[in-house]
Write a protein that holds these residues in place. Sequence first.
Motif, PDB file in Angstrom:
ATOM      1  N   ARG A   1     -10.952  -1.466   4.086  1.00 21.76           N
ATOM      2  CA  ARG A   1      -9.723  -1.957   4.735  1.00 21.76           C
ATOM      3  C   ARG A   1      -9.823  -3.456   5.007  1.00 21.76           C
ATOM      4  NH1 ARG A   1      -7.943   2.738   9.148  1.00 21.76           N
ATOM      5  NH2 ARG A   1      -7.988   4.484   7.670  1.00 21.76           N
TER       6      ARG A   1
ATOM      7  N   ARG B   1      -7.334  -6.355   3.789  1.00 24.31           N
ATOM      8  CA  ARG B   1      -6.713  -7.276   4.753  1.00 24.31           C
ATOM      9  C   ARG B   1      -6.929  -8.721   4.319  1.00 24.31           C
ATOM     10  NH1 ARG B   1      -8.438 -10.585   8.366  1.00 24.31           N
ATOM     11  NH2 ARG B   1     -10.591  -9.897   8.118  1.00 24.31           N
TER      12      ARG B   1
ATOM     13  N   VAL C   1      -0.776  -6.464  12.280  1.00 22.98           N
ATOM     14  CA  VAL C   1      -0.862  -5.039  11.927  1.00 22.98           C
ATOM     15  C   VAL C   1      -2.138  -4.773  11.114  1.00 22.98           C
ATOM     16  CG1 VAL C   1       0.142  -3.245  10.458  1.00 22.98           C
ATOM     17  CG2 VAL C   1       1.584  -4.500  12.071  1.00 22.98           C
ATOM     18  N   LEU C   2      -2.462  -5.653  10.188  1.00 23.99           N
ATOM     19  CA  LEU C   2      -3.675  -5.473   9.390  1.00 23.99           C
ATOM     20  C   LEU C   2      -4.925  -5.580  10.260  1.00 23.99           C
ATOM     21  CD1 LEU C   2      -2.675  -7.466   6.179  1.00 23.99           C
ATOM     22  CD2 LEU C   2      -2.944  -4.976   6.400  1.00 23.99           C
TER      23      LEU C   2
ATOM     24  N   TRP D   1      -5.225  -2.325  12.101  1.00 24.07           N
ATOM     25  CA  TRP D   1      -5.592  -1.266  11.142  1.00 24.07           C
ATOM     26  C   TRP D   1      -7.080  -1.297  10.823  1.00 24.07           C
ATOM     27  CZ3 TRP D   1      -5.765  -2.120   5.399  1.00 24.07           C
ATOM     28  CH2 TRP D   1      -5.874  -0.913   4.674  1.00 24.07           C
ATOM     29  N   THR D   2      -7.609  -2.494  10.680  1.00 28.47           N
ATOM     30  CA  THR D   2      -9.030  -2.601  10.312  1.00 28.47           C
ATOM     31  C   THR D   2      -9.962  -2.434  11.505  1.00 28.47           C
ATOM     32  OG1 THR D   2      -8.905  -5.010  10.518  1.00 28.47           O
ATOM     33  CG2 THR D   2      -8.571  -4.066   8.331  1.00 28.47           C
TER      34      THR D   2
ATOM     35  N   ASP E   1      -6.008   6.064   4.499  1.00 29.92           N
ATOM     36  CA  ASP E   1      -5.820   4.643   4.756  1.00 29.92           C
ATOM     37  C   ASP E   1      -4.330   4.301   4.848  1.00 29.92           C
ATOM     38  OD1 ASP E   1      -8.540   4.007   4.756  1.00 29.92           O
ATOM     39  OD2 ASP E   1      -8.592   3.707   2.583  1.00 29.92           O
TER      40      ASP E   1
ATOM     41  N   ASP F   1      -2.775   5.850   7.974  1.00 26.59           N
ATOM     42  CA  ASP F   1      -3.156   5.115   9.181  1.00 26.59           C
ATOM     43  C   ASP F   1      -2.421   3.779   9.271  1.00 26.59           C
ATOM     44  OD1 ASP F   1      -4.850   7.117   9.902  1.00 26.59           O
ATOM     45  OD2 ASP F   1      -6.701   6.103   9.283  1.00 26.59           O
ATOM     46  N   LEU F   2      -2.260   3.108   8.111  1.00 29.18           N
ATOM     47  CA  LEU F   2      -1.552   1.835   8.102  1.00 29.18           C
ATOM     48  C   LEU F   2      -0.096   2.019   8.544  1.00 29.18           C
ATOM     49  CD1 LEU F   2      -1.506  -1.180   7.487  1.00 29.18           C
ATOM     50  CD2 LEU F   2      -0.999  -0.615   5.090  1.00 29.18           C
TER      51      LEU F   2
ATOM     52  N   GLN G   1       1.045   4.426  10.400  1.00 31.58           N
ATOM     53  CA  GLN G   1       1.054   4.785  11.817  1.00 31.58           C
ATOM     54  C   GLN G   1       0.859   3.553  12.700  1.00 31.58           C
ATOM     55  OE1 GLN G   1      -1.856   7.742  12.880  1.00 31.58           O
ATOM     56  NE2 GLN G   1      -0.895   8.165  14.852  1.00 31.58           N
ATOM     57  N   VAL G   2      -0.046   2.659  12.280  1.00 36.22           N
ATOM     58  CA  VAL G   2      -0.285   1.437  13.046  1.00 36.22           C
ATOM     59  C   VAL G   2       0.982   0.580  13.084  1.00 36.22           C
ATOM     60  CG1 VAL G   2      -1.522  -0.766  13.038  1.00 36.22           C
ATOM     61  CG2 VAL G   2      -2.762   1.367  12.690  1.00 36.22           C
ATOM     62  N   TRP G   3       1.631   0.428  11.920  1.00 32.67           N
ATOM     63  CA  TRP G   3       2.851  -0.395  11.892  1.00 32.67           C
ATOM     64  C   TRP G   3       3.937   0.207  12.792  1.00 32.67           C
ATOM     65  CZ3 TRP G   3       3.944  -4.843   8.681  1.00 32.67           C
ATOM     66  CH2 TRP G   3       5.241  -5.352   8.890  1.00 32.67           C
TER      67      TRP G   3
END
Length: 373
Positions: free
Chosen positions: A5, A9, A56-57, A60-61, A118, A121-122, A124-126
């Motif tokens: 990830r 990023r 956001v990245l 996520w990481t 991945d 999750d990305l 969901q994070v956004w």
Amino acid sequence: MPDSRDQVRRRITGDDAVLVEHLLGVILSEIPGYQVLDALQLEEVRGNIRWNVGRVLDLWTTGTALTDADALRFRGVGAVRARDGRPLSVILRSYRVAASAFMGYVADHFGETLTAKDMADLAQVWLAADDRLSDALHEGYQAAETSISTDRDRALSRLVSDLVLGRHAHEGAFAARLRELGVQLPRQFTVVVLHTAERADLEAVSPAMAEPAMHAVIDGTGIVVTEQADVKALRPVLQRRGVRCCVLTGIGANETPRWYRLAKACLERAPADRLILDRGDAEVLALLAGRADADPERAAATALAGITTGQEHLLDTLDALFAAGNAEEVAARLGVHPQTVRYRLRRITALTGRDPRRPWDLFVLQCARLAAQ
């Protein structure tokens, strides 16, 4: 071996210009409101896109969440957007459009190197970030909008006060302040002066006023400046609230202070049974007070407005009424039937707004007739 990830990023943020322009292009194509932004505003949008993507990245990481500082930043963004007049619904939609375009971009460029988890999750994070940032935007926008509304109301109230107290150097200065406040008012407008009024009274009469309607209270006297007032709708409101007023139509900025003073004098001296006074009452009062700016011809024309050429029989009926006192005696003087006299008196009331059966109205009509001779 799939990229980590963090590697993804770094690849995205290392050359984010392409992604930023892609997301901006999608927003512009789907949201017409953004197509009218100028170069400076578009650069601000690019900056917000760049920050969002990078943040956001990061989340996520690292597996972290937005901070209070992040929310405060977007509360500030919401306040700025409120002040530049961009609708909140349009702003929030731009973030939804950007989210969809971002996930599509990542899937197209890194779909083969990222796992399903991945990508999930990305997303969901956004969405989680978007949810919190949207709340912050909304809070900042609403707070600024309330402040702007309050400030504008105060500015409009000051404008009305300055207008009626003669604090404008000339008509152009008043027009310039109207433009600054985004108010469109004709050169000839209506001023309504309410005797012993409170702000609640002004709010109560607002439905009878055309938009825009600006108001102020000066020493217990309420003033409304509007394009026109619906006198028929105004009357029952005044009756319920126990307030009287003077409606002054066709007023220009330079002459407003004079009319305001005359209206106040009218409301203080005219009998309470005259609920709504007008320019005719004010002009007659100016004559009686011996004011230097009084004009007999103008007073007569204003108080008798509606009775035009070809209706001299109505004026003859009025003159007979002044000398006689009742319909029967007037009929005898004119050689007509009493019912004819009553019909003419009703016509006079309809045309002038003054009922000759009421003492004050009869007095104003008589003064106007004397002034015309």
